[in-house]
Design a protein around this motif. Structure first.
Motif, mmCIF file in Angstrom:
data_model
loop_
_atom_site.group_PDB
_atom_site.id
_atom_site.type_symbol
_atom_site.label_atom_id
_atom_site.label_comp_id
_atom_site.label_asym_id
_atom_site.label_seq_id
_atom_site.Cartn_x
_atom_site.Cartn_y
_atom_site.Cartn_z
ATOM 1 N N LEU A 121 0.873 -1.168 0.000
ATOM 2 C CA LEU A 121 0.000 0.000 0.000
ATOM 3 C C LEU A 121 0.905 1.211 0.000
ATOM 4 O O LEU A 121 1.680 1.420 0.950
ATOM 5 C CB LEU A 121 -0.901 -0.009 1.233
ATOM 6 C CG LEU A 121 -1.686 1.268 1.532
ATOM 7 C CD1 LEU A 121 -2.636 1.599 0.378
ATOM 8 C CD2 LEU A 121 -2.456 1.126 2.842
ATOM 9 N N ILE B 91 -2.885 7.325 -3.601
ATOM 10 C CA ILE B 91 -2.849 6.142 -2.747
ATOM 11 C C ILE B 91 -3.154 4.955 -3.647
ATOM 12 O O ILE B 91 -4.179 4.930 -4.317
ATOM 13 C CB ILE B 91 -3.886 6.222 -1.612
ATOM 14 C CG1 ILE B 91 -3.601 7.436 -0.719
ATOM 15 C CG2 ILE B 91 -3.885 4.946 -0.776
ATOM 16 C CD1 ILE B 91 -4.662 7.680 0.343
ATOM 17 N N ARG B 92 -2.268 3.983 -3.672
ATOM 18 C CA ARG B 92 -2.486 2.859 -4.570
ATOM 19 C C ARG B 92 -2.099 1.544 -3.889
ATOM 20 O O ARG B 92 -1.214 1.497 -3.040
ATOM 21 C CB ARG B 92 -1.681 3.027 -5.866
ATOM 22 C CG ARG B 92 -0.207 3.236 -5.671
ATOM 23 C CD ARG B 92 0.518 3.470 -6.988
ATOM 24 N NE ARG B 92 1.912 3.783 -6.784
ATOM 25 C CZ ARG B 92 2.858 2.870 -6.560
ATOM 26 N NH1 ARG B 92 2.525 1.592 -6.539
ATOM 27 N NH2 ARG B 92 4.109 3.216 -6.365
ATOM 28 N N TRP B 93 -2.821 0.506 -4.289
ATOM 29 C CA TRP B 93 -2.569 -0.843 -3.786
ATOM 30 C C TRP B 93 -1.856 -1.645 -4.858
ATOM 31 O O TRP B 93 -2.144 -1.510 -6.041
ATOM 32 C CB TRP B 93 -3.880 -1.539 -3.453
ATOM 33 C CG TRP B 93 -4.624 -0.987 -2.292
ATOM 34 C CD1 TRP B 93 -5.531 0.034 -2.298
ATOM 35 C CD2 TRP B 93 -4.556 -1.439 -0.931
ATOM 36 N NE1 TRP B 93 -6.033 0.241 -1.039
ATOM 37 C CE2 TRP B 93 -5.449 -0.647 -0.182
ATOM 38 C CE3 TRP B 93 -3.825 -2.445 -0.290
ATOM 39 C CZ2 TRP B 93 -5.636 -0.834 1.190
ATOM 40 C CZ3 TRP B 93 -4.007 -2.639 1.065
ATOM 41 C CH2 TRP B 93 -4.897 -1.822 1.790
ATOM 42 N N ASP C 111 -9.739 -5.274 2.659
ATOM 43 C CA ASP C 111 -9.318 -4.601 3.874
ATOM 44 C C ASP C 111 -10.542 -4.290 4.733
ATOM 45 O O ASP C 111 -11.655 -4.170 4.233
ATOM 46 C CB ASP C 111 -8.510 -3.336 3.584
ATOM 47 C CG ASP C 111 -9.275 -2.315 2.753
ATOM 48 O OD1 ASP C 111 -9.962 -2.718 1.794
ATOM 49 O OD2 ASP C 111 -9.189 -1.119 3.057
ATOM 50 N N CYS D 78 -6.351 5.730 3.898
ATOM 51 C CA CYS D 78 -5.854 4.427 3.453
ATOM 52 C C CYS D 78 -6.999 3.463 3.172
ATOM 53 O O CYS D 78 -6.950 2.678 2.213
ATOM 54 C CB CYS D 78 -4.924 3.833 4.511
ATOM 55 S SG CYS D 78 -3.342 4.676 4.706
ATOM 56 N N SER E 109 -1.080 -5.770 -5.112
ATOM 57 C CA SER E 109 -1.127 -7.077 -4.446
ATOM 58 C C SER E 109 -0.732 -8.194 -5.406
ATOM 59 O O SER E 109 -1.312 -9.268 -5.420
ATOM 60 C CB SER E 109 -2.525 -7.335 -3.877
ATOM 61 O OG SER E 109 -3.508 -7.199 -4.896
ATOM 62 N N GLU F 167 5.035 3.562 2.501
ATOM 63 C CA GLU F 167 4.621 2.294 1.904
ATOM 64 C C GLU F 167 4.505 1.239 2.988
ATOM 65 O O GLU F 167 5.354 1.155 3.884
ATOM 66 C CB GLU F 167 5.611 1.839 0.835
ATOM 67 C CG GLU F 167 5.180 0.562 0.129
ATOM 68 C CD GLU F 167 6.050 0.208 -1.053
ATOM 69 O OE1 GLU F 167 6.750 -0.815 -0.977
ATOM 70 O OE2 GLU F 167 6.030 0.964 -2.051
ATOM 71 N N LYS G 164 -7.267 -5.193 -5.791
ATOM 72 C CA LYS G 164 -7.194 -4.607 -4.453
ATOM 73 C C LYS G 164 -7.505 -5.677 -3.409
ATOM 74 O O LYS G 164 -8.505 -6.376 -3.499
ATOM 75 C CB LYS G 164 -8.202 -3.462 -4.325
ATOM 76 C CG LYS G 164 -8.182 -2.762 -2.970
ATOM 77 C CD LYS G 164 -9.216 -1.633 -2.939
ATOM 78 C CE LYS G 164 -9.191 -0.889 -1.610
ATOM 79 N NZ LYS G 164 -9.603 -1.740 -0.487
#
Length: 232
Positions: free
Chosen positions: A4, A60-62, A72, A49, A64, A25, A69
């Motif tokens: 994140l 703001i970026r994910w 969460d 977040c 994985s 991060e 995404k």
């Protein structure tokens, strides 16, 4: 690998800069504790977040590993209890998350057992004590099997016994593989639950370090003053 990333994130409300040019991060594994005085911007940072707020500027970026995404969840300082039984608070959340109905009750009961609430399954959630409600909120989040769990001052209004119970559940969630990112202004709690500390003041990330390093030898003037109890 989970990541994140916040890049030069700012958030302004009513003309006040609450988060100011913050970059950080978070990756899977260690427990990240965001520490700072009341009003430092900790709660707003978590809401950014989690996606409850949108940054005024920055991104703001994910990431994985190409699987989209990650799931969460967030538990607040004062959890919202639905006007339903303890068990139905969990099964309803699972229904909203798209969990097939055949799985909901079993997953809900498992989560309640892990939180020590199985005996209260039929009781109205709104008549529980503050500590029980917070444990229920954690069980509800845990039942969703999140990759990341955001916790905003999860024991701020609880007595020492309830605090220990909640902290034990947080540790169990972490041990089960969920990434925990939490805020607190409680130094003892940060020592107990933090693998790394992110210290923020006036909406800025002032210092980031492993917990033992931070508490033994803070690198910034602001962090050292906070640890001495000198910041408002």
């Amino acid at each position: 690998m989970l990541a994140l990333a916040l890049e030069r994130v700012a958030y302004t409300a009513n003309g006040q800069r609450i988060i100011d040019d913050l970059s950080a991060e978070f990756t899977a594994g260690e427990r990240s504790v965001i520490l700072g005085a009341n009003g430092a911007g900790k709660s707003v940072l978590l809401r950014l977040c989690h996606g409850l707020l949108q940054p005024t500027s920055g991104t703001i970026r994910w990431n994985s590993g190409g699987s989209g995404k990650p799931r969460d969840a967030m538990v607040f300082q004062r959890p919202v209890m639905l006007r339903r039984s303890v068990l139905h608070n969990l099964t309803y959340a699972l229904a909203l998350a798209g969990v097939p109905w055949r799985e909901r009750k079993a997953r809900a009961r498992t989560a309640l057992a892990k939180a020590g609430l199985e005996a209260l399954a039929k009781r109205s959630a709104r008549v529980l004590s503050g500590g029980e409600q917070q444990r229920l909120a954690l069980a509800r989040a845990w039942a969703l099997e999140p990759t990341v769990l955001f916790l905003d001052e999860p024991t701020a209004n609880l007595d020492p016994v309830a605090t220990r119970e909640v902290e034990a559940i947080i540790q169990a969630i972490h041990s089960a593989g969920t990434k925990v990112i939490m805020t607190t202004h409680n130094l003892g709690q940060a020592r107990r639950l933090g693998d790394e500390i992110l210290f923020i003041a006036r909406g800025r990330l002032i210092e980031r370090a492993p917990a033992d390093v931070f508490f033994r030898a803070p690198a910034s003037v602001d962090a050292a003053a906070f640890l001495r109890g000198e910041l408002p």
